[in-house]
Design a protein around this motif. Structure first.
Motif, PDB file in Angstrom:
ATOM      1  N   ARG A  22      -1.638  -2.392  -9.873  1.00 25.81           N
ATOM      2  CA  ARG A  22      -1.991  -0.998 -10.305  1.00 25.81           C
ATOM      3  C   ARG A  22      -3.872  -0.542 -10.353  1.00 25.81           C
ATOM      4  NH1 ARG A  22       3.296   0.633 -10.550  1.00 25.81           N
ATOM      5  NH2 ARG A  22       4.333   1.182  -8.548  1.00 25.81           N
ATOM      6  N   ASP A  53      -7.232   2.688  -5.208  1.00 21.14           N
ATOM      7  CA  ASP A  53      -6.672   2.293  -4.322  1.00 21.14           C
ATOM      8  C   ASP A  53      -5.034   2.272  -4.030  1.00 21.14           C
ATOM      9  OD1 ASP A  53      -5.634  -0.431  -4.879  1.00 21.14           O
ATOM     10  OD2 ASP A  53      -7.356  -1.110  -4.803  1.00 21.14           O
ATOM     11  N   SER A  54      -4.107   2.423  -2.912  1.00 19.26           N
ATOM     12  CA  SER A  54      -3.129   2.772  -3.570  1.00 19.26           C
ATOM     13  C   SER A  54      -2.430   1.644  -3.928  1.00 19.26           C
ATOM     14  CB  SER A  54      -2.547   4.232  -2.411  1.00 19.26           C
ATOM     15  OG  SER A  54      -2.394   3.508  -1.175  1.00 19.26           O
ATOM     16  N   ASP A  77       1.297  -0.990   0.264  1.00 19.68           N
ATOM     17  CA  ASP A  77       0.078   0.198   0.127  1.00 19.68           C
ATOM     18  C   ASP A  77       1.176   0.955   0.196  1.00 19.68           C
ATOM     19  OD1 ASP A  77      -1.595   2.283   0.158  1.00 19.68           O
ATOM     20  OD2 ASP A  77      -2.864   0.927   2.202  1.00 19.68           O
ATOM     21  N   LYS A  78       0.607   1.723  -0.414  1.00 19.47           N
ATOM     22  CA  LYS A  78       2.023   2.764  -1.405  1.00 19.47           C
ATOM     23  C   LYS A  78       1.489   4.034  -0.421  1.00 19.47           C
ATOM     24  CE  LYS A  78       3.878   6.181  -4.819  1.00 19.47           C
ATOM     25  NZ  LYS A  78       4.775   6.341  -6.306  1.00 19.47           N
ATOM     26  N   GLU A  79       0.091   4.352  -0.272  1.00 23.65           N
ATOM     27  CA  GLU A  79      -0.161   5.668   0.513  1.00 23.65           C
ATOM     28  C   GLU A  79      -0.191   5.285   1.987  1.00 23.65           C
ATOM     29  OE1 GLU A  79      -4.731   7.885   1.656  1.00 23.65           O
ATOM     30  OE2 GLU A  79      -4.535   6.781  -0.478  1.00 23.65           O
ATOM     31  N   ASN A  80       0.392   4.289   2.817  1.00 26.79           N
ATOM     32  CA  ASN A  80      -0.090   3.718   3.850  1.00 26.79           C
ATOM     33  C   ASN A  80       1.051   3.207   4.267  1.00 26.79           C
ATOM     34  OD1 ASN A  80      -2.205   5.215   4.513  1.00 26.79           O
ATOM     35  ND2 ASN A  80      -3.303   3.034   3.533  1.00 26.79           N
ATOM     36  N   ASP A  81       2.176   2.880   2.799  1.00 28.04           N
ATOM     37  CA  ASP A  81       3.521   2.270   3.106  1.00 28.04           C
ATOM     38  C   ASP A  81       3.799   1.386   3.848  1.00 28.04           C
ATOM     39  OD1 ASP A  81       6.236   2.129   2.517  1.00 28.04           O
ATOM     40  OD2 ASP A  81       6.587   3.841   4.479  1.00 28.04           O
TER      41      ASP A  81
END
Length: 265
Positions: free
Chosen positions: A100, A104-105, A8-12
């Motif tokens: 992707r 979502d991310s 999850d790129k947004e939440n790392d």
């Protein structure tokens, strides 16, 4: 088998692992234990709420399909040609987009080894399974344990009642991809984790059963040697009910060595 980590790129954070079994073209998702209903992918939220972190193959496939071009796309032929593909292949399209999606991310990245938490869970995967009389199964697990399961204790699961009522369907039981489930007619799946928890532990190892089979089964040739008789005489004994094959085959039968020896007394 191909292994991908889901990020999850947004939440790392790492969401989990996507397993792809190439021969079966089957997907399994293993989620991280620290996920909750807010951090889990939307499609998988209900599973996380129930504490289910190994996602069934049909839902795992659905998650993949949500992230790729559908095979019903009007110009799918042109898309396949553009990417040098001969046929529609979920994993190829997933790799092209790195998983992707605009919703979502999340994205996926190929890795070489399974993380420890997945290896630990897989200890409860199946290595073997056989049907018994009635509604019972004998299941062998990767942690070297054996459990006997009465399917009636799992009747709360979808379609299990149908399996119980139909002996032909029950007899179609086989281990599913990766030992993650058993399947009946390749359409009704029961997760290995459910079988593990519902089963009665038997204080034997799978190796004990294999040794029993190795040392206590005799083919037609060996039976003739033990009884010092011809194949014709052995066939006569079978017809008279003196000897019952454990398994019959046009090329020869398998017998319990104990039954064979009793005919020497």
């Amino acid at each position: 088998m191909k292994i991908y980590e889901i990020f999850d790129k947004e939440n790392d954070i790492s969401i989990g692992i996507l397993l792809y079994y190439e021969k079966e073209k089957s997907f399994i998702i293993e989620l991280q234990e620290y996920l909750d209903e807010w951090s889990a992918p939307l499609l998988l939220t209900n599973y996380v709420k129930r504490g289910i972190l190994t996602i069934p193959r049909d839902v795992s496939l659905l998650w993949v399909k949500e992230r790729i071009i559908p095979n019903s796309r009007q110009n799918i032929g042109d898309i396949l040609t553009t990417h040098g593909l001969r046929e529609y292949d979920e994993i190829k399209f997933l790799e092209l987009s790195h998983g992707r999606c605009s919703q979502d991310s999340l994205y996926i990245k190929r890795i070489e080894k399974l993380p420890e938490y997945v290896l630990e869970r897989q200890k409860k995967n199946l290595t073997n399974c056989t049907i018994l009389d009635g509604t019972f199964l004998l299941c062998f697990f990767a942690d070297d344990t054996i459990r006997k399961i009465d399917l009636r204790t799992l009747s709360y699961l979808p379609d299990v009642d149908a399996v119980i009522r139909n002996r032909t369907l029950f007899s179609s039981c086989q281990i599913g991809t990766g030992g993650y489930f058993i399947t009946f007619n390749d359409s009704i799946d029961i997760p290995a984790s459910e079988l593990y928890e519902a089963g009665t532990f038997i204080p034997l190892r799978p190796h004990d059963f294999f040794l029993f089979a190795k040392n206590n089964l005799a083919d037609t040739t060996e039976c003739c040697e033990i009884l010092e008789c011809s194949r014709q005489n052995l066939s006569y004994m079978v017809k008279r009910g003196q000897l019952t094959p454990v398994k019959e085959n046009v090329k020869g039968n398998l017998f319990s060595k104990g039954d064979v020896v009793r005919n020497m007394w």
